[in-house]
Write an enzyme that holds these catalytic residues in place. Structure first.
Site, PDB file in Angstrom:
ATOM      1  N   ASP A  31       0.874  -1.348  -0.092  1.00  0.00           N
ATOM      2  CA  ASP A  31       0.054   0.202  -0.141  1.00  0.00           C
ATOM      3  C   ASP A  31       0.976   1.268  -0.483  1.00  0.00           C
ATOM      4  O   ASP A  31       1.956   1.349   0.739  1.00  0.00           O
ATOM      5  CB  ASP A  31      -1.162  -0.369   1.211  1.00  0.00           C
ATOM      6  N   ASN A  88     -13.095  -3.498   2.569  1.00  0.00           N
ATOM      7  CA  ASN A  88     -13.917  -2.540   3.247  1.00  0.00           C
ATOM      8  C   ASN A  88     -14.669  -2.787   1.490  1.00  0.00           C
ATOM      9  O   ASN A  88     -14.430  -3.109   0.332  1.00  0.00           O
ATOM     10  CB  ASN A  88     -13.784  -0.527   2.460  1.00  0.00           C
ATOM     11  N   VAL A  97     -11.212   2.651  -3.741  1.00  0.00           N
ATOM     12  CA  VAL A  97     -10.746   2.099  -5.423  1.00  0.00           C
ATOM     13  C   VAL A  97     -11.456   1.326  -5.133  1.00  0.00           C
ATOM     14  O   VAL A  97     -11.635  -0.203  -4.487  1.00  0.00           O
ATOM     15  CB  VAL A  97      -8.931   1.434  -4.682  1.00  0.00           C
ATOM     16  N   HIS A 101     -10.071  -4.995  -3.435  1.00  0.00           N
ATOM     17  CA  HIS A 101      -8.846  -5.960  -2.961  1.00  0.00           C
ATOM     18  C   HIS A 101      -8.965  -5.966  -1.313  1.00  0.00           C
ATOM     19  O   HIS A 101     -10.300  -6.027   0.011  1.00  0.00           O
ATOM     20  CB  HIS A 101      -7.778  -4.435  -2.994  1.00  0.00           C
ATOM     21  N   HIS A 103      -7.284  -5.299   1.775  1.00  0.00           N
ATOM     22  CA  HIS A 103      -5.670  -5.168   3.293  1.00  0.00           C
ATOM     23  C   HIS A 103      -5.281  -6.790   3.696  1.00  0.00           C
ATOM     24  O   HIS A 103      -5.823  -6.664   4.460  1.00  0.00           O
ATOM     25  CB  HIS A 103      -5.598  -4.348   3.996  1.00  0.00           C
TER      26      HIS A 103
END
Ligand code: 5GP
Ligand code: ZN
Length: 115
Positions: A31, A88, A97, A101, A103
């Site tokens: 990130d 999220n 975004v 994805h 994290h």
């Protein structure tokens, strides 16, 4: 591939990122604004907007993504101490975004409560 998607561009090497894993299904990279000593994003190579647009046939892909996360956690040396994985979804989920994805965050004690 979606032209305006930054994560599609990272997957296709059009945009730079510190890639830590790449295979036929997923790409993982650090990130750009890490919140912990280890902060890796793992994304499907194919553009999927969010968990909200996953299809039944994506189940093996998402299982593979979690296997890659486990291996990366081992490589990063954060397996023993533990880590957090977050996805999220949508506005209230805090997604910024819109390319799905996960994290992978670790290397320090995570704070609670979430939400
Ligand atoms: P979200 O808020 O959607 O869950 O997470 C998006 C994450 O992507 C953020 O943690 C943000 O720092 C990261 N990010 C956004 N743009 C880029 C980029 O161009 N390169 C990298 N490596 N990370 C990015
Ligand atoms: Zn994308």
């Amino acid at each position: 591939m979606t032209d305006s998607c930054i994560f599609c561009k990272i997957v296709s090497n059009e945009a730079r990122a510190e890639i830590v894993h790449r295979d036929e299904q997923v790409t993982a990279f650090r990130d750009v604004h890490p919140v912990a000593p280890t902060h890796i994003l793992i994304v499907p190579n194919r553009h999927i907007e969010s968990v909200g647009t996953l299809a039944a046939e994506d189940e093996p892909l998402m299982g593979h993504l979690f296997t890659v996360a486990r291996k990366l956690a081992e490589e990063e040396g954060i397996s023993k101490g533990g880590y957090r994985m977050i996805t999220n979804t949508g506005t209230n989920g805090g997604q910024t975004v819109y390319h799905l994805h996960v994290h992978l965050i670790g290397g320090q004690r995570m704070r609670y409560p979430m939400g």
